[in-house]
Structures are given as structure tokens and as C-alpha cells.
Design a protein around this motif. Structure first.
Motif, short mmCIF file in Angstrom:
data_model
loop_
_atom_site.label_atom_id
_atom_site.label_comp_id
_atom_site.label_asym_id
_atom_site.label_seq_id
_atom_site.Cartn_x
_atom_site.Cartn_y
_atom_site.Cartn_z
N TYR A 1 10.67 2.68 -21.92
CA TYR A 1 9.88 1.49 -21.65
C TYR A 1 10.58 0.59 -20.63
N ALA A 2 11.91 0.47 -20.77
CA ALA A 2 12.68 -0.33 -19.82
C ALA A 2 12.62 0.29 -18.42
N THR A 3 12.66 1.61 -18.34
CA THR A 3 12.55 2.30 -17.05
C THR A 3 11.21 2.02 -16.40
N ALA A 4 10.15 2.07 -17.19
CA ALA A 4 8.81 1.79 -16.67
C ALA A 4 8.71 0.36 -16.14
N ARG A 5 9.31 -0.59 -16.85
CA ARG A 5 9.26 -1.99 -16.42
C ARG A 5 10.02 -2.19 -15.12
N TRP A 6 11.18 -1.56 -14.98
CA TRP A 6 11.96 -1.72 -13.75
C TRP A 6 11.26 -1.06 -12.57
N ASN A 7 10.52 0.02 -12.82
CA ASN A 7 9.74 0.62 -11.75
C ASN A 7 8.62 -0.31 -11.32
N LEU A 8 8.02 -1.00 -12.28
CA LEU A 8 6.97 -1.97 -11.95
C LEU A 8 7.54 -3.11 -11.11
N LEU A 9 8.72 -3.58 -11.46
CA LEU A 9 9.37 -4.63 -10.68
C LEU A 9 9.71 -4.13 -9.27
N SER A 10 10.11 -2.88 -9.17
CA SER A 10 10.44 -2.30 -7.86
C SER A 10 9.21 -2.24 -6.97
N VAL A 11 8.06 -1.95 -7.56
CA VAL A 11 6.81 -1.93 -6.80
C VAL A 11 6.56 -3.30 -6.18
N PHE A 12 6.74 -4.34 -6.98
CA PHE A 12 6.54 -5.70 -6.46
C PHE A 12 7.54 -6.00 -5.34
N GLY A 13 8.81 -5.68 -5.56
CA GLY A 13 9.83 -5.98 -4.57
C GLY A 13 9.60 -5.28 -3.24
N PHE A 14 9.31 -3.99 -3.29
CA PHE A 14 9.08 -3.24 -2.05
C PHE A 14 7.77 -3.65 -1.37
N THR A 15 6.78 -4.04 -2.18
CA THR A 15 5.52 -4.50 -1.61
C THR A 15 5.72 -5.80 -0.84
N MET A 16 6.47 -6.71 -1.41
CA MET A 16 6.76 -7.97 -0.72
C MET A 16 7.54 -7.72 0.56
N LEU A 17 8.46 -6.78 0.51
CA LEU A 17 9.22 -6.44 1.71
C LEU A 17 8.31 -5.87 2.78
N ASN A 18 7.36 -5.05 2.38
CA ASN A 18 6.41 -4.49 3.34
C ASN A 18 5.53 -5.55 3.97
N ILE A 19 5.18 -6.57 3.20
CA ILE A 19 4.37 -7.66 3.74
C ILE A 19 5.13 -8.37 4.86
N VAL A 20 6.41 -8.62 4.61
CA VAL A 20 7.24 -9.27 5.63
C VAL A 20 7.37 -8.37 6.86
N LEU A 21 7.57 -7.08 6.64
CA LEU A 21 7.71 -6.14 7.76
C LEU A 21 6.42 -6.04 8.56
N ALA A 22 5.27 -6.13 7.87
CA ALA A 22 3.98 -6.08 8.57
C ALA A 22 3.79 -7.32 9.43
N ILE A 23 4.15 -8.47 8.89
CA ILE A 23 4.01 -9.72 9.64
C ILE A 23 4.89 -9.71 10.89
N LEU A 24 6.08 -9.12 10.75
CA LEU A 24 7.02 -9.06 11.86
C LEU A 24 6.76 -7.88 12.80
N ASN A 25 5.77 -7.07 12.42
CA ASN A 25 5.45 -5.86 13.19
C ASN A 25 6.72 -5.01 13.41
N ALA A 26 7.44 -4.81 12.31
CA ALA A 26 8.71 -4.09 12.38
C ALA A 26 8.52 -2.57 12.50
N ASN A 27 7.28 -2.11 12.35
CA ASN A 27 7.01 -0.68 12.47
C ASN A 27 7.76 0.14 11.41
N ILE A 28 8.01 -0.49 10.29
CA ILE A 28 8.70 0.17 9.18
C ILE A 28 7.86 -0.04 7.91
N TYR A 29 7.75 1.01 7.12
CA TYR A 29 6.99 0.92 5.87
C TYR A 29 7.84 1.48 4.74
#
Length: 206
Positions: free
Chosen positions: A28-56
Motif C-alpha cells: 500500500y505504501a508503494t502504491a501511494r509513493w507511485n501516486l505521489l511520483s505521478v503528481f511530481g513528474f506531471t508538475m515537472l512536465n507542465i513546467v517543461l512544456a511552458i518553457l518549451n524544453a522539448n523534454i517529456y
């Protein structure tokens, strides 16, 4: 009436030696940390998209990134930064539930069910892009296929969270068992440490 705190028939008071109990907590703890990772990487992708960093970054949600990137494209096309801001705000608003579900899943395993459903919607949006698979493949190459595989991986962990969260609820009185487990762990360590010291003292006395 608090549904999540009511004890049911068959509830077990588990300890550190309960293998099934510890496995449920770990999964259960593993599943929760994966859920948190999804949020973290998604937020990072939003920043990269705004900056047009060409990285996903993989292991993230697709829909928020799509809105952020569309906002960037519209801003470039029309020369108006309001499109960029609007796209970013919508993207963050769509990503935020992942964080909230992670926070509340600590006490309500039902949030893992909501997270699974929410991410399935994101996966369906990604699957919709498959209608033009040849163009996507020529544009993004292998990265697009890997993205699909990562979505499947994330769903696996969310399903695992639902499964073991339900087991903890039905058999071990989730979420009370989490607090009990902390107390058991500390007391178990103390008792073990005391026992070892007693044995050492006995040997020295002899």
C-alpha cells in the motif's frame, strides 16, 4: 458515522511478525509513493512544456501536459501570453487531484480507487491519440510507446493499492492499524533490545 474507522467482524490485531499484514502495509505504501511520483513528474512536465524544453518525463499524467503545451503553442501563434497562463492554470488544476488523493489516501483507502479511476481517464485520453498512431510514432518515435507502457505500469500500482488497501480495511481495521503498527514496531524494537541486553548481562554475571 465514519465508515473508515468502524471495526468489522474478523478484524485482526496484527504485529510485526504477521507476514501478510506487513506485506499489505508495504504494498500500500508503494502504491501511494507511485501516486505521489505521478503528481511530481506531471508538475515537472507542465513546467517543461511552458518553457518549451522539448523534454517529456515519463511516469506522469498526459492530459495536464497536453493543456500546458497547447497553451504554449497558442501563445506563440497569437503572440498572447494569456494563452500560456490559461493552459498552465488548467494543467495544474487537473494535476492537483493526484496530490490531494495521495494525502487523503493515508487515512481513506477509497482515495486509491478514485486515483485509479482518475488515471484511467488520463490513459483513455492517451489511447485516443492512438487513432493517429502512425503520425504519433513518426513524431515521437519509441518514446510514445514507452509512455503507454508507463501508464500501464502506473495503473498496476494503483490497482495494487486498491487491493491491499481493501485488505487492510477488512482484516486489519485500516487506518487505525497504521498507528498501531508504529507502536508495535517501537515496542518490538525496545523489547528486543532489552532482551539482548539482559542476555549479555547474564553472560557477564556468569
Amino acid at each position: 458515522m465514519n465508515f473508515f474507522n468502524n471495526r468489522q467482524n474478523g478484524v485482526t490485531n496484527a504485529g510485526t511478525n504477521d507476514i501478510e499484514y506487513n506485506q499489505c502495509l508495504s504494498k500500500y505504501a508503494t502504491a501511494r509513493w507511485n501516486l505521489l511520483s505521478v503528481f511530481g513528474f506531471t508538475m515537472l512536465n507542465i513546467v517543461l512544456a511552458i518553457l518549451n524544453a522539448n523534454i517529456y518525463m515519463l511516469f506522469s499524467a498526459q492530459i495536464p501536459y497536453a493543456f500546458a503545451y497547447m497553451g504554449f503553442l497558442e501563445a506563440v501563434e497569437y503572440g498572447n501570453t494569456s494563452y500560456l497562463i490559461t493552459g498552465a492554470v488548467i494543467a495544474v488544476a487537473i494535476a492537483l487531484p493526484y496530490l490531494l488523493l495521495w494525502v487523503f489516501s493515508k487515512k481513506h483507502y477509497g482515495c486509491m480507487i478514485a486515483a485509479l479511476v482518475y488515471f484511467i481517464l488520463d490513459t483513455l485520453a492517451l489511447a485516443y491519440l492512438l487513432l493517429d498512431f502512425e503520425q504519433l510514432l513518426s513524431t515521437f518515435g519509441v518514446d510514445f510507446i514507452v509512455n503507454i507502457l508507463y501508464h500501464i505500469w502506473i495503473m498496476y500500482y494503483l490497482v495494487m493499492g486498491v487491493r491491499y488497501g481493501k485488505l487492510l480495511k477488512n482484516k486489519y481495521d485500516f487506518p487505525n492499524c497504521l498507528n498501531e503498527q508504529k507502536n508495535v514496531n517501537y515496542s518490538g524494537v525496545d523489547e528486543s533490545f532489552t532482551s539482548e541486553n539482559d542476555d549479555d548481562n547474564n553472560l557477564n554475571n556468569n
